[in-house]
Design a protein around this motif. Sequence first.
Motif, short mmCIF file in Angstrom:
data_model
loop_
_atom_site.label_atom_id
_atom_site.label_comp_id
_atom_site.label_asym_id
_atom_site.label_seq_id
_atom_site.Cartn_x
_atom_site.Cartn_y
_atom_site.Cartn_z
N LEU A 256 10.22 1.29 -1.71
CA LEU A 256 11.00 0.08 -1.42
C LEU A 256 11.03 -0.88 -2.61
N ARG B 285 5.41 4.17 0.90
CA ARG B 285 6.69 3.56 1.30
C ARG B 285 6.96 2.28 0.52
N LEU B 286 5.90 1.52 0.23
CA LEU B 286 6.05 0.28 -0.54
C LEU B 286 6.52 0.58 -1.96
N VAL C 157 1.56 3.56 3.76
CA VAL C 157 2.21 2.27 3.51
C VAL C 157 2.40 2.07 2.01
N ALA D 195 7.46 -1.82 4.76
CA ALA D 195 6.77 -0.59 4.38
C ALA D 195 5.82 -0.12 5.47
#
Length: 140
Positions: free
Chosen positions: A60, A56-57, A53, A99
């Motif tokens: 993003l 992905r965060l 996470v 995310a």
Amino acid sequence: MLRITDTIAIEDWELTEQFVRASGPGGQNVNKTSSAVELRFEAERSPNLPDPVKRRLRRLAGRRWTTDGTLIIQCDETRHQARNRDIARDRLIELIRKASEKPKKRIPTRPTLGSKKRRLKAKKVQGEKKALRGKVEGEG
């Protein structure tokens, strides 16, 4: 504490809010009140976010992610400090929810025989059209 999903919750110590002067609507009042919010979330050090996470965060967040792993969200949409604070927290929650969703794995496909034939036929037609654009013999 901010509850993001059933498994992810952010503790209050991970969030830092700073109120700054905002630009935009508000007239003279904007010069004397600090209504804009800068929300900082120590995402890299957060024990509540799993590593996938966090990765992905980071992707993003883009420019909102600092080199030391802090996510910075700014909001000066309204003239009210409390409303800006709520908007910034909602943006953080939305970003972390995005995310936390595992992206679908792409299954590569191959072009069909018909699409290959159509492409080659279109190329041949285009080539013939361009071949006719040459110089005309006998004029000059």
